[in-house]
Design a protein around this motif. Structure first.
Motif, PDB file in Angstrom:
ATOM      1  N   ILE A 116      20.591 -10.901  62.556  1.00  0.00           N
ATOM      2  CA  ILE A 116      21.254 -11.745  61.494  1.00  0.00           C
ATOM      3  C   ILE A 116      21.826 -12.837  61.957  1.00  0.00           C
ATOM      4  O   ILE A 116      21.715 -14.163  61.456  1.00  0.00           O
ATOM      5  CB  ILE A 116      22.132 -10.688  60.583  1.00  0.00           C
ATOM      6  CG1 ILE A 116      21.711  -9.643  59.733  1.00  0.00           C
ATOM      7  CG2 ILE A 116      23.118 -11.646  59.812  1.00  0.00           C
ATOM      8  CD1 ILE A 116      22.653  -8.803  59.160  1.00  0.00           C
ATOM      9  N   LEU A 117      22.634 -12.723  63.280  1.00  0.00           N
ATOM     10  CA  LEU A 117      22.953 -13.795  63.809  1.00  0.00           C
ATOM     11  C   LEU A 117      22.019 -15.079  64.063  1.00  0.00           C
ATOM     12  O   LEU A 117      22.142 -16.291  63.716  1.00  0.00           O
ATOM     13  CB  LEU A 117      24.001 -13.521  65.015  1.00  0.00           C
ATOM     14  CG  LEU A 117      24.756 -14.668  65.535  1.00  0.00           C
ATOM     15  CD1 LEU A 117      25.743 -15.361  64.581  1.00  0.00           C
ATOM     16  CD2 LEU A 117      25.391 -13.975  66.650  1.00  0.00           C
ATOM     17  N   ALA A 118      20.978 -14.390  64.700  1.00  0.00           N
ATOM     18  CA  ALA A 118      20.055 -15.333  65.318  1.00  0.00           C
ATOM     19  C   ALA A 118      19.226 -16.161  63.718  1.00  0.00           C
ATOM     20  O   ALA A 118      19.143 -17.276  63.899  1.00  0.00           O
ATOM     21  CB  ALA A 118      18.918 -14.446  65.695  1.00  0.00           C
ATOM     22  N   ASP A 119      19.119 -15.331  62.704  1.00  0.00           N
ATOM     23  CA  ASP A 119      18.721 -15.917  61.441  1.00  0.00           C
ATOM     24  C   ASP A 119      19.573 -17.053  60.935  1.00  0.00           C
ATOM     25  O   ASP A 119      19.012 -18.063  60.800  1.00  0.00           O
ATOM     26  CB  ASP A 119      18.522 -14.764  60.447  1.00  0.00           C
ATOM     27  CG  ASP A 119      17.513 -13.715  60.525  1.00  0.00           C
ATOM     28  OD1 ASP A 119      16.596 -14.106  61.149  1.00  0.00           O
ATOM     29  OD2 ASP A 119      17.511 -12.827  59.902  1.00  0.00           O
ATOM     30  N   MET A 120      20.890 -16.867  61.248  1.00  0.00           N
ATOM     31  CA  MET A 120      21.845 -17.698  60.539  1.00  0.00           C
ATOM     32  C   MET A 120      21.852 -19.046  61.766  1.00  0.00           C
ATOM     33  O   MET A 120      21.658 -20.165  61.000  1.00  0.00           O
ATOM     34  CB  MET A 120      23.411 -17.272  60.716  1.00  0.00           C
ATOM     35  CG  MET A 120      23.615 -16.037  59.935  1.00  0.00           C
ATOM     36  SD  MET A 120      25.037 -15.124  60.079  1.00  0.00           S
ATOM     37  CE  MET A 120      26.437 -16.567  59.424  1.00  0.00           C
ATOM     38  N   TYR A 121      21.701 -18.996  62.817  1.00  0.00           N
ATOM     39  CA  TYR A 121      21.564 -20.080  63.724  1.00  0.00           C
ATOM     40  C   TYR A 121      20.218 -20.722  63.394  1.00  0.00           C
ATOM     41  O   TYR A 121      20.231 -22.027  63.398  1.00  0.00           O
ATOM     42  CB  TYR A 121      21.490 -19.781  65.050  1.00  0.00           C
ATOM     43  CG  TYR A 121      22.889 -19.137  65.708  1.00  0.00           C
ATOM     44  CD1 TYR A 121      24.078 -19.772  65.466  1.00  0.00           C
ATOM     45  CD2 TYR A 121      23.016 -18.286  66.621  1.00  0.00           C
ATOM     46  CE1 TYR A 121      25.269 -19.504  65.729  1.00  0.00           C
ATOM     47  CE2 TYR A 121      24.207 -18.026  67.184  1.00  0.00           C
ATOM     48  CZ  TYR A 121      25.338 -18.530  66.984  1.00  0.00           C
ATOM     49  OH  TYR A 121      26.508 -18.210  67.514  1.00  0.00           O
ATOM     50  N   TRP A 122      18.995 -20.036  63.333  1.00  0.00           N
ATOM     51  CA  TRP A 122      17.758 -20.552  63.007  1.00  0.00           C
ATOM     52  C   TRP A 122      17.878 -21.312  61.530  1.00  0.00           C
ATOM     53  O   TRP A 122      17.324 -22.473  61.628  1.00  0.00           O
ATOM     54  CB  TRP A 122      16.837 -19.403  63.101  1.00  0.00           C
ATOM     55  CG  TRP A 122      15.283 -19.807  62.679  1.00  0.00           C
ATOM     56  CD1 TRP A 122      14.550 -19.157  61.987  1.00  0.00           C
ATOM     57  CD2 TRP A 122      14.673 -20.898  63.202  1.00  0.00           C
ATOM     58  NE1 TRP A 122      13.129 -19.666  61.817  1.00  0.00           N
ATOM     59  CE2 TRP A 122      13.138 -20.725  62.644  1.00  0.00           C
ATOM     60  CE3 TRP A 122      14.862 -22.017  64.148  1.00  0.00           C
ATOM     61  CZ2 TRP A 122      12.165 -21.543  63.022  1.00  0.00           C
ATOM     62  CZ3 TRP A 122      13.699 -22.807  64.493  1.00  0.00           C
ATOM     63  CH2 TRP A 122      12.544 -22.787  63.897  1.00  0.00           C
ATOM     64  N   ILE A 154      21.180 -24.286  70.969  1.00  0.00           N
ATOM     65  CA  ILE A 154      21.000 -23.568  69.807  1.00  0.00           C
ATOM     66  C   ILE A 154      19.724 -22.555  69.952  1.00  0.00           C
ATOM     67  O   ILE A 154      19.671 -21.493  69.536  1.00  0.00           O
ATOM     68  CB  ILE A 154      20.965 -24.339  68.573  1.00  0.00           C
ATOM     69  CG1 ILE A 154      21.231 -23.379  67.338  1.00  0.00           C
ATOM     70  CG2 ILE A 154      19.723 -25.117  68.292  1.00  0.00           C
ATOM     71  CD1 ILE A 154      21.701 -24.063  65.990  1.00  0.00           C
ATOM     72  N   VAL A 155      18.623 -23.199  70.672  1.00  0.00           N
ATOM     73  CA  VAL A 155      17.519 -22.390  70.748  1.00  0.00           C
ATOM     74  C   VAL A 155      17.609 -21.536  71.718  1.00  0.00           C
ATOM     75  O   VAL A 155      17.196 -20.389  71.579  1.00  0.00           O
ATOM     76  CB  VAL A 155      16.253 -23.473  71.439  1.00  0.00           C
ATOM     77  CG1 VAL A 155      15.128 -22.684  71.943  1.00  0.00           C
ATOM     78  CG2 VAL A 155      16.043 -24.369  70.410  1.00  0.00           C
ATOM     79  N   LYS A 156      18.597 -21.705  72.803  1.00  0.00           N
ATOM     80  CA  LYS A 156      18.685 -20.684  73.828  1.00  0.00           C
ATOM     81  C   LYS A 156      19.818 -19.429  73.173  1.00  0.00           C
ATOM     82  O   LYS A 156      19.298 -18.243  73.426  1.00  0.00           O
ATOM     83  CB  LYS A 156      19.783 -21.063  74.948  1.00  0.00           C
ATOM     84  CG  LYS A 156      20.393 -20.316  75.962  1.00  0.00           C
ATOM     85  CD  LYS A 156      21.211 -20.886  76.861  1.00  0.00           C
ATOM     86  CE  LYS A 156      21.581 -20.141  77.953  1.00  0.00           C
ATOM     87  NZ  LYS A 156      22.739 -20.740  78.792  1.00  0.00           N
ATOM     88  N   GLU A 157      20.619 -19.732  72.138  1.00  0.00           N
ATOM     89  CA  GLU A 157      21.361 -18.703  71.599  1.00  0.00           C
ATOM     90  C   GLU A 157      20.270 -17.932  70.562  1.00  0.00           C
ATOM     91  O   GLU A 157      20.657 -16.835  70.276  1.00  0.00           O
ATOM     92  CB  GLU A 157      22.369 -19.387  70.786  1.00  0.00           C
ATOM     93  CG  GLU A 157      23.476 -19.871  71.476  1.00  0.00           C
ATOM     94  CD  GLU A 157      24.337 -18.864  72.460  1.00  0.00           C
ATOM     95  OE1 GLU A 157      24.617 -17.806  71.905  1.00  0.00           O
ATOM     96  OE2 GLU A 157      24.498 -19.139  73.800  1.00  0.00           O
ATOM     97  N   ILE A 158      19.615 -18.717  69.809  1.00  0.00           N
ATOM     98  CA  ILE A 158      18.741 -17.853  68.863  1.00  0.00           C
ATOM     99  C   ILE A 158      17.820 -16.844  69.521  1.00  0.00           C
ATOM    100  O   ILE A 158      17.498 -15.930  69.256  1.00  0.00           O
ATOM    101  CB  ILE A 158      17.871 -18.933  68.025  1.00  0.00           C
ATOM    102  CG1 ILE A 158      18.751 -19.829  67.311  1.00  0.00           C
ATOM    103  CG2 ILE A 158      16.732 -18.131  67.217  1.00  0.00           C
ATOM    104  CD1 ILE A 158      17.741 -21.125  66.619  1.00  0.00           C
ATOM    105  N   THR A 159      17.252 -17.375  70.690  1.00  0.00           N
ATOM    106  CA  THR A 159      16.034 -16.329  71.748  1.00  0.00           C
ATOM    107  C   THR A 159      17.247 -15.225  72.060  1.00  0.00           C
ATOM    108  O   THR A 159      16.667 -14.202  72.131  1.00  0.00           O
ATOM    109  CB  THR A 159      16.006 -17.146  72.693  1.00  0.00           C
ATOM    110  OG1 THR A 159      15.198 -18.496  72.505  1.00  0.00           O
ATOM    111  CG2 THR A 159      15.107 -16.407  73.602  1.00  0.00           C
ATOM    112  N   LYS A 160      18.504 -15.487  72.501  1.00  0.00           N
ATOM    113  CA  LYS A 160      19.258 -14.544  73.030  1.00  0.00           C
ATOM    114  C   LYS A 160      19.439 -13.386  71.993  1.00  0.00           C
ATOM    115  O   LYS A 160      19.263 -12.142  72.374  1.00  0.00           O
ATOM    116  CB  LYS A 160      20.570 -15.138  73.542  1.00  0.00           C
ATOM    117  CG  LYS A 160      21.535 -14.042  73.863  1.00  0.00           C
ATOM    118  CD  LYS A 160      22.925 -14.717  73.897  1.00  0.00           C
ATOM    119  CE  LYS A 160      24.347 -13.978  74.251  1.00  0.00           C
ATOM    120  NZ  LYS A 160      25.661 -14.828  74.416  1.00  0.00           N
TER     121      LYS A 160
END
Length: 212
Positions: A116-122, A154-160
């Protein structure tokens, strides 16, 4: 012999009583969630968002205490949704709330929350693509406000977080998606039958990002 028979009858009766109490407890729990969500829906329909949020918070606390993961996740999603309605500039607060829930919740809720967090960043990136294209990369600068991150961060965090959501793949493959039917809303529900377990559901969400 009579004592043994009496003892055996007591054991059987106790087992039946426990089973009955468990069944009643499960029935009561399902009724609580069903009636509570009906109230939330009714209040939302007439624009009483704050009142709906109060009921969602009760669902959230109950589900968290009893480890009812599907209801817990659904309540978190609605808390985030309503927070966005009732608070200005709530994005950072909402992200911080999800990060906090990831730290505090147990499996499999924490895996779903990472997705969900990755979705929000994306989603934030897609809505603000032009801003990220104009920003230069910041070096040796720790900033927790994701709204000011550069593209690399932001790409790094989404990937993580997408990868983190499927870390415990063996466990996730044993959880059938039908157990989490209550969180399948909007586009998530269309092709759910193609992803029978929670692992495939979360992996597919990450794959959509990596393809892009």
């Amino acid at each position: 012999m009579k004592n043994k028979s009496t003892f055996l009858c007591f054991i059987i009766f106790s087992f039946i009583l426990i089973s009955f109490n468990n069944a009643q407890s499960i029935k009561s729990s399902k009724l609580f969630y069903a009636t509570s969500w009906e109230k939330v829906d009714s209040l939302e329909q007439i624009g009483l968002t704050r009142s709906a949020l109060e009921i969602v918070d009760k669902i959230y606390k109950t589900a968290k205490k009893d480890n009812v993961h599907p209801q817990f996740i659904k309540s978190v999603l609605f808390k985030l949704k309503f927070a966005n309605y009732v608070e200005e500039n709530s994005q950072v607060k909402i992200v911080n709330e999800v990060q906090k829930e990831i730290q505090e919740s147990s499996f499999p809720s924490n895996a779903i929350l990472k997705s969900i967090l990755a979705d929000m960043y994306w989603q934030f990136y897609k809505n603000n693509r032009y801003k990220f294209q104009q920003r230069t990369e910041t070096v040796n600068f720790e900033n927790e406000d994701f709204q000011t991150w550069d593209l690399n961060r932001i790409v790094k965090e989404i990937t993580k977080y997408y990868l983190g959501s499927i870390e415990e793949s063996n466990k996730l493959q044993k959880i059938y998606l039908e157990e989490f039917e209550v969180i399948l809303i909007n586009d998530d529900s269309k092709d759910a039958h193609l992803r029978p377990t929670l692992y495939y559901f979360l992996a597919h969400k990450g794959l959509t990002f990596f393809i892009n």
